[in-house]
Design an enzyme around this catalytic site. Structure first.
Site, PDB file in Angstrom:
ATOM      1  N   ASP A   1       0.713  -1.623  -0.143  1.00 22.84           N
ATOM      2  CA  ASP A   1       0.330  -0.044   0.184  1.00 22.84           C
ATOM      3  C   ASP A   1       0.918   1.371  -0.104  1.00 22.84           C
ATOM      4  OD1 ASP A   1      -2.133   1.972   0.386  1.00 22.84           O
ATOM      5  OD2 ASP A   1      -2.367   1.436   2.680  1.00 22.84           O
TER       6      ASP A   1
ATOM      7  N   ASP B   1      -2.051   4.754  -6.142  1.00 21.97           N
ATOM      8  CA  ASP B   1      -2.243   4.104  -4.886  1.00 21.97           C
ATOM      9  C   ASP B   1      -2.183   2.654  -5.178  1.00 21.97           C
ATOM     10  OD1 ASP B   1      -2.930   3.236  -2.156  1.00 21.97           O
ATOM     11  OD2 ASP B   1      -5.416   3.504  -2.290  1.00 21.97           O
TER      12      ASP B   1
END
Length: 418
Positions: free
Chosen positions: A79, A278
């Protein structure tokens, strides 16, 4: 921790503030965890991790890292939208979904509020520690309303460097004993999250502070599934397209732009806009106005005799079916035009997004659009490039020079060598 999990906030506060939520008091003695990493401190190291997972049907990419003494493996969701790494904690763990490995068990290594790492994480500042000796707690909430709550601990991480040497530096991370992933219909089958946003609490920043690797990392996610993640700058090829990180930073996110979005070479909208990178988001998101414009252009380009809407396929909001079932993305490339991003302030640098960077083929044999409406995800005007748009690209995040680089490649499944 779902199709979109850009972090909303991270804050840390003392155990006295939320002691009613603690399953049991932890032993606090982190000073015993400050051992040698066993790695030479010259910033000349590179660490490469094998990556598993895919955009569809898994919906996430993860890597396995060994932690603790003795070292035990933990699968971590990759992440770039959050910074604190955390794993399920044997505290016991409340609301924790099933995971591949046994939860991490603290062993007299919880950080106290006086530790510098706790000070770094202690934002906002309206959650002060009542005593420097209180244990350091954290809470992370993601944009999909998932969350992780726990204590900050410090333990050894076992790394094998690309040059063949090994080391076990002691790094801080979250031991999460209360996870709420109820907003996700299918939480990732992992042990936690490796946070890679640019902040002192990330594993990469800690390794940089120990002078082990440069504050540079990258990933290469294969369209066939799998790939690799790397810390350091020794495997970056010379032919890379670089763009500066936006000066209008949003938190610790990797924001690039302004850029023009093109469909088959034609501008989608007049004004340029920025994107957050992201890797915690499976798909890409556009703000409402741009999303509508992209949908309109795609639909105008589709031959209604070859593709029809597949409203019965609920995999994603917009799907089409052909005269026969599609087997792979290669079967549908000819029906769609490429998208691209043009960065005017970076010598017109281009990021090409061919059909495989915004479409998936479902188990039903249909093709679906992997770009979603950000307004429906309550993202406002934020635009997000998720995993699907970064497939088959080596993506490089250079926190030292504040720039993002990429190159298109077909060998993300080949582990790099020096």
């Amino acid at each position: 921790m779902s199709s979109y999990n850009l972090v909303v906030f991270v804050f840390v506060f003392c155990s006295a503030f939320c002691q009613g939520f603690l399953p049991f008091p932890f032993s606090v003695n982190s000073k015993n965890q400050k051992g040698s990493s066993g790695i030479s401190s010259n910033l000349d190291s590179t660490i490469v991790f094998r990556v598993h997972g895919n955009v569809y049907p898994t919906g996430y990419f993860y890597t396995t890292i060994k932690m603790g003494e003795p070292p035990r493996p933990y699968d971590l969701d990759i992440d770039t939208g959050s910074d604190l790494t955390w794993v399920h904690c044997d505290a016991p763990c409340v609301n924790c979904p099933k995971s591949p490995h046994q939860p991490y068990k603290p062993r007299n290594n919880v950080l106290t509020c006086e530790e510098s790492m706790c000070t770094i994480l202690q934002q906002p500042t309206n959650y002060p520690c009542e005593s420097p000796n209180d244990q350091c707690d954290y809470e992370i909430e993601y944009a999909d309303h998932g969350s992780s709550f726990g204590v900050v601990v410090k333990d050894s991480f076992s790394f094998e460097l690309l040059n063949g040497s090994t080391g076990s530096p002691s790094l801080a991370f979250g031991c999460g004993y209360d996870q709420d992933l109820s907003a996700s219909s299918s939480p990732p089958f992992v042990d936690g999250v490796i946070g890679l946003a640019n902040r002192k609490s990330s594993l990469l920043s800690q390794l940089y502070d120990l002078r082990i690797v440069r504050n540079v990392f990258g990933h290469c996610f294969s369209g066939q599934g799998g790939g690799y993640l790397f810390f350091g700058d020794k495997i970056i090829p010379s032919e890379i397209v670089w763009v500066p990180l936006s000066k209008n930073r949003i938190g610790n996110y990797y924001l690039i732009g302004p850029a023009e979005l093109l469909f088959n070479g034609q501008k989608v909208v007049k004004d340029g806009f920025s994107f957050v990178l992201d890797s915690g988001s499976t798909y890409s998101y556009l703000n409402g106005e741009v999303y509508d414009a992209v949908i309109s252009m795609i639909k105008k380009n589709i031959d209604a005799k070859q593709l029809k809407l597949a409203r019965e396929d609920k995999t994603l909001p917009l799907c089409w079916k052909g005269t026969k079932s599609f087997k792979s993305i290669n079967d549908v490339r000819k029906f769609f035009k490429p998208l691209s991003l043009r960065f005017s302030k970076a010598k017109n640098a281009m990021m090409e997004l061919p059909p495989e960077n915004y479409l998936i083929v479902t188990k039903n044999g249909n093709v679906c659009l992997g770009i979603l409406d950000g307004s429906e995800a309550e993202l406002g005007n934020l635009n997000v490039l998720g995993d699907i748009s970064m497939l088959n690209k080596m993506m490089i995040y250079d926190n030292e020079k504040n720039q993002i680089g990429w190159t298109t490649t077909s060998n993300c499944n080949d582990m790099p060598k020096l």
